[in-house]
Write a protein that holds these residues in place. Structure first.
Motif, PDB file in Angstrom:
ATOM      1  N   TYR A   1       0.735  -0.984   0.022  1.00 14.64           N
ATOM      2  CA  TYR A   1      -0.061   0.019   0.191  1.00 14.64           C
ATOM      3  C   TYR A   1       0.927   1.258   0.046  1.00 14.64           C
ATOM      4  CZ  TYR A   1      -3.136  -3.439   1.674  1.00 14.64           C
ATOM      5  OH  TYR A   1      -3.959  -4.630   1.710  1.00 14.64           O
TER       6      TYR A   1
ATOM      7  N   TYR B   1      -0.607   4.761   1.482  1.00 16.69           N
ATOM      8  CA  TYR B   1      -1.448   4.799   2.781  1.00 16.69           C
ATOM      9  C   TYR B   1      -0.359   5.363   3.681  1.00 16.69           C
ATOM     10  CZ  TYR B   1      -5.437   1.906   1.220  1.00 16.69           C
ATOM     11  OH  TYR B   1      -6.516   1.280   0.560  1.00 16.69           O
TER      12      TYR B   1
ATOM     13  N   VAL C   1      -6.571  -1.647   7.462  1.00 20.75           N
ATOM     14  CA  VAL C   1      -5.665  -2.854   6.802  1.00 20.75           C
ATOM     15  C   VAL C   1      -5.615  -3.843   8.100  1.00 20.75           C
ATOM     16  CG1 VAL C   1      -3.810  -3.823   5.978  1.00 20.75           C
ATOM     17  CG2 VAL C   1      -4.591  -1.622   5.052  1.00 20.75           C
TER      18      VAL C   1
ATOM     19  N   ASP D   1      -8.253  -5.072   3.187  1.00 20.42           N
ATOM     20  CA  ASP D   1      -8.332  -3.903   3.125  1.00 20.42           C
ATOM     21  C   ASP D   1      -9.813  -3.338   3.561  1.00 20.42           C
ATOM     22  OD1 ASP D   1      -8.259  -1.025   3.148  1.00 20.42           O
ATOM     23  OD2 ASP D   1      -7.812  -1.011   0.755  1.00 20.42           O
TER      24      ASP D   1
END
Length: 539
Positions: free
Chosen positions: A234, A237, A275, A286
């Motif tokens: 990710y 993120y 997550v 997610d």
């Protein structure tokens, strides 16, 4: 030759940038401060690369290098200008995102509802009260680890100790971690084999061994390091709170909250996504924050919730008023604790005026999974005063008070405090009335403390009957009677027909029990407290 130098310079910049990214793991997101720092560093590396090509040697010992040509190079100037531009954007973005300019937006980040204490906070069974704080849990966890010869030389207990609800009970869980880098090299193949689980009501400490070891943790290195594992899956993120939890089957997970910025570039942080990372396999799921599985307890960290309430309480009339006039400004007190309500973990903290440090005007409960917040207007002593009152009752023993829990005892908001000895172990308990903090009761057990507290409230004119406090009632014929002496006190244990429940009657408190025999019909008011229910009244 110049072409080789140019290629080498480009490769050096790329390599250094890659090393920086691999170590610091900045999110590729304009809302992340690390994103701007990363590109500032890259721009400066590029400028340094161009500058080094123009540096000349001189014969002067005091000034061995000549930077005059480097200063004139356009590519150096452009690279430095880009770095300066990133710095300006970062600083301006920080100011425009701050509460100074956006006070009303910050104040509205948390939606706070007014609640009814007696209805919302039901009296809970004593086996659901978390009696241990984090420090005491740490001591128990370390003692348990010290008794395990096969593990103690290779692993230690991490200091996470997350508080969660597990099968309806408050527990703290913490994984083991590698004792050193060398121990990681020798054990990384099998992973971390276990975690510690502590029942906060009974203080039972258990080492839970796993069929397969945890291979994705913050204590691992390279690609198995949890933060690096998350970053490469990710990249955009911005992770906030990462907590260790277990599901109802005892499987270990990392609950990784993802920041959401609601005000400008860097302001108004809440949580937007979650997550869920399996600590054993590394598999990730997610979720949008509103779709988070109900067994998860810690999405919003306690510190984040407290800061959001401080914005709510202090910025009602703007930023300037929060600093100077401070009209209607409220803030949280200097600590917090956790309550288990309806299988969720709620953060509790007192609320006081910014101009007063002696009393609370109320308190707030904030749900760590949903961010739901409820305010209760109950004036009384701040937690520090209650802790001092409890310590004063046992000053001859030198016990220290833990930060209070807020309980509903007979409809009365009550501080429940554990008292610890010098070794950090819980030895006694105290209950302090929130509104009248001179009413302080102590006891060696929770049941004894509660009985003393109920008696004190009656003496002080506060109505508090057993039925008021949510006690259960049962009527039946006596099947068995047993007498016993416990810690010098006479007890009578009663078993009714068609029931396996044992009822514990203190003879000193309820002398009428001596009139009953097997076969007599009796009505008991009681609370469930471990294996034997504690009798609070006989009819």
């Amino acid at each position: 030759m110049k072409k080789k130098i140019k290629v080498f310079s480009v490769l050096a910049v790329i390599l250094l940038a890659a090393i920086y990214y691999y170590i610091y793991l900045p999110a590729i997101n304009i809302h992340a401060a690390g994103f701007w720092v990363f590109f500032i560093v890259v721009a400066l590396l590029v400028a340094a690369s161009f500058a080094m090509r123009k540096v000349k040697k001189t014969g002067d010992i005091r000034s061995p290098l000549d930077f005059s040509e480097a200063k004139k190079d356009k590519r150096v100037k452009i690279s430095l200008a880009v770095a300066a531009a990133f710095i300006v954007i970062f600083l301006v973005g920080s100011i425009l995102s701050s509460p100074i300019i956006n006070a009303s937006k910050y104040q509205q980040l948390l939606n706070v509802q007014t609640g009814d204490f007696a209805e919302d906070v039901e009296q809970i069974s004593y086996n659901q009260i978390p009696l241990l704080d984090r420090e005491s849990a740490t001591i128990l966890g370390n003692r348990k680890m010290g008794s395990l010869v096969d593990l103690t030389s290779q692993f230690v207990v991490s200091d996470l100790y997350s508080q969660i609800n597990y099968h309806g009970k408050p527990v703290r869980v913490s994984p083991l971690s590698y004792a050193s880098l060398i121990k990681w090299f020798t054990n990384a193949g099998d992973g971390i084999p276990a975690y510690i689980r502590i029942d906060m009501a009974t203080q039972d400490t258990e080492l839970v061994r796993l069929d397969e070891g945890m291979k994705y943790t913050p204590f691992d290195h390279f690609q198995r390091n949890l933060y690096r594992h998350l970053r490469f899956q990710y990249p955009t993120y911005i992770f906030d709170n990462v907590s260790f939890e277990i599901d109802e089957e005892g499987t270990p997970f990392w609950v990784c909250s993802v920041k959401k910025f609601n005000i400008g570039l860097f302001g108004g942080q809440t949580i937007g996504r979650v997550v869920l990372c399996n600590a054993v396999t590394g598999e990730c799921e997610d979720y949008a924050v509103e779709d988070t599985p109900s067994w998860i307890d810690r999405v919003y960290s306690a510190d984040l919730l407290v800061s959001l309430y401080d914005y709510y309480g202090t910025l009602k009339h703007g930023f300037i008023n929060s600093v100077f006039g401070q009209r209607d400004c409220l803030q949280t007190t200097n600590g917090y604790n956790y309550l288990a309500i309806n299988d969720d973990v709620w953060v509790y903290t007192g609320v006081t005026s910014v101009t007063s440090d002696q009393s609370n005007v109320g308190f707030v409960l904030m749900n760590q999974r949903t961010m739901e917040s409820r305010y209760y207007q109950v004036s009384g002593a701040i937690e520090d005063s209650a802790m001092s009152s409890a310590e004063g009752q046992v000053q001859h023993l030198g016990y220290d008070a833990t930060f209070p829990l807020l309980l509903n005892i007979a409809g009365e908001p009550t501080y429940f405090i554990a008292l610890k000895d010098e070794a950090g172990l819980v030895k006694m308990y105290a209950m302090v009335n929130v509104e009248k903090y001179q009413i302080v009761a102590t006891g060696d057990s929770v049941t004894e403390c509660q009985k003393n507290y109920m008696a004190l409230m009656k003496e002080n004119g506060i109505s508090a009957s057993a039925s008021d406090e949510g006690a259960k009632q049962v009527t039946g014929k006596i099947a068995k009677l047993f007498d016993a002496v416990v810690e010098g006190n006479s007890h009578c244990y009663v078993i009714l027909e068609e029931s396996d429940q044992i009822y514990d009657v203190s003879v000193a408190d309820y002398i009428a029990i001596v009139r009953y025999e097997v076969g007599d019909t009796i009505t008991l008011e009681y609370t469930e407290d471990g294996e034997a229910a504690t009798v609070l009244g006989i009819q």
